[in-house]
Design a protein around this motif. Structure first.
Motif, PDB file in Angstrom:
ATOM      1  N   LEU A   1       0.815  -1.205   0.000  1.00 29.20           N
ATOM      2  CA  LEU A   1       0.000   0.000   0.000  1.00 29.20           C
ATOM      3  C   LEU A   1       0.853   1.261   0.000  1.00 29.20           C
ATOM      4  N   GLN A   2       0.331   2.280  -0.669  1.00 27.30           N
ATOM      5  CA  GLN A   2       1.001   3.576  -0.728  1.00 27.30           C
ATOM      6  C   GLN A   2       0.002   4.677  -0.381  1.00 27.30           C
ATOM      7  N   ASP A   3       0.525   5.794   0.122  1.00 24.85           N
ATOM      8  CA  ASP A   3      -0.294   6.980   0.350  1.00 24.85           C
ATOM      9  C   ASP A   3      -0.198   7.853  -0.892  1.00 24.85           C
TER      10      ASP A   3
ATOM     11  N   GLY B   1      -2.329   2.550  -4.208  1.00 28.70           N
ATOM     12  CA  GLY B   1      -2.617   3.577  -3.217  1.00 28.70           C
ATOM     13  C   GLY B   1      -3.851   3.230  -2.402  1.00 28.70           C
ATOM     14  N   ARG B   2      -3.836   3.646  -1.132  1.00 33.13           N
ATOM     15  CA  ARG B   2      -4.982   3.368  -0.262  1.00 33.13           C
ATOM     16  C   ARG B   2      -6.272   3.965  -0.810  1.00 33.13           C
ATOM     17  N   ALA B   3      -6.166   5.139  -1.432  1.00 35.08           N
ATOM     18  CA  ALA B   3      -7.361   5.761  -2.008  1.00 35.08           C
ATOM     19  C   ALA B   3      -7.953   4.897  -3.115  1.00 35.08           C
TER      20      ALA B   3
ATOM     21  N   GLY C   1      -8.112  -9.394  -6.771  1.00 37.83           N
ATOM     22  CA  GLY C   1      -6.780  -8.815  -6.776  1.00 37.83           C
ATOM     23  C   GLY C   1      -6.798  -7.473  -7.484  1.00 37.83           C
ATOM     24  N   VAL C   2      -6.173  -6.464  -6.852  1.00 43.29           N
ATOM     25  CA  VAL C   2      -6.148  -5.113  -7.427  1.00 43.29           C
ATOM     26  C   VAL C   2      -4.732  -4.550  -7.327  1.00 43.29           C
ATOM     27  N   ALA C   3      -4.285  -3.875  -8.369  1.00 46.82           N
ATOM     28  CA  ALA C   3      -2.938  -3.294  -8.376  1.00 46.82           C
ATOM     29  C   ALA C   3      -2.825  -2.349  -9.564  1.00 46.82           C
ATOM     30  N   TYR C   4      -1.833  -1.451  -9.519  1.00 44.58           N
ATOM     31  CA  TYR C   4      -1.546  -0.590 -10.676  1.00 44.58           C
ATOM     32  C   TYR C   4      -0.966  -1.428 -11.803  1.00 44.58           C
TER      33      TYR C   4
END
Length: 210
Positions: free
Chosen positions: A160-162, A184-186, A207-210
């Motif tokens: 996770l990233q902010d 990102g958390r958002a 599953g979720v990711a950029y």
């Protein structure tokens, strides 16, 4: 919709509440300490509750269209909290007949992405070993979901990233995006809210990711 959010003081939980309010939903944020909750809004109810007592949580979920949970361990010493508190939430939902539940989990709990290379597999193995207690907790949480009568969805992000909300990420129902390393958390919150109305995600890990 009328939504209830658990873990609302966490990074993902606050984003769920903010985005839900921005979308026009009525939101009940369940917290242990309202002083730690900075979000405000005309359609927001802040509900203070003991998260260990299903009976105390019933008013927070009664009549809701869906419940979202950002509950989880913030450090290794908190391992066990996700399964324990989710069990309490499930007790409240089942007592009130609320069916839809979306929770946040983690990528290593689900299957590896088909086509990932050696570097991604190795990195995932190292992280899974270091944080094995946290992931064991999340696996037990997902087992609790599977045993329940709810229409659950488990959203599984990687590291996770902010970062600001983009709304642009990859999603795989029942799997994980190839070379998905960050989110990102958002955007995790965005994916969770999107899952609420998506029947393809019911009783599935996503599953979720950029």
């Amino acid at each position: 919709m009328k939504l209830t959010v658990f873990g609302a003081t966490g990074g993902t939980g606050k984003e769920i509440v903010r985005q839900a309010l921005d979308a026009g939903h009525e939101v009940t944020a369940v917290v242990r300490d309202p002083a730690r909750f900075p979000v405000t809004g005309d359609r927001l109810e802040v509900f203070r509750a003991d998260l260990t007592d299903p009976q105390a949580l019933r008013p927070a979920v009664a009549g809701r269209d869906a419940v979202l949970s950002g509950l989880g361990a913030r450090s290794r010493k908190d391992a066990g909290i996700a399964a324990r508190l989710t069990r309490t939430v499930l007790g409240a939902l089942e007592a009130e007949g609320v069916r839809r539940l979306v929770v946040v989990s983690a990528a290593p709990v689900g299957p590896e992405a088909a086509g990932d290379g050696f570097v991604d597999r190795a990195a995932r193995g190292i992280v899974s070993a270091v944080l094995k207690d946290i992931y064991a907790d999340l696996r037990e949480m997902e087992a609790e979901l599977a045993r329940s009568s709810t229409e659950w969805t488990s959203v599984r992000p990687p590291r996770l990233q902010d970062k600001p909300l983009t709304g642009s990420y990859r999603k795989v129902v029942g799997g994980f995006p190839v070379r998905g390393r960050f989110l990102g958390r958002a955007d995790v919150a965005h994916a969770m809210l999107a899952a609420v109305g998506d029947p393809a995600t019911v009783k599935q890990g996503v599953g979720v990711a950029y």
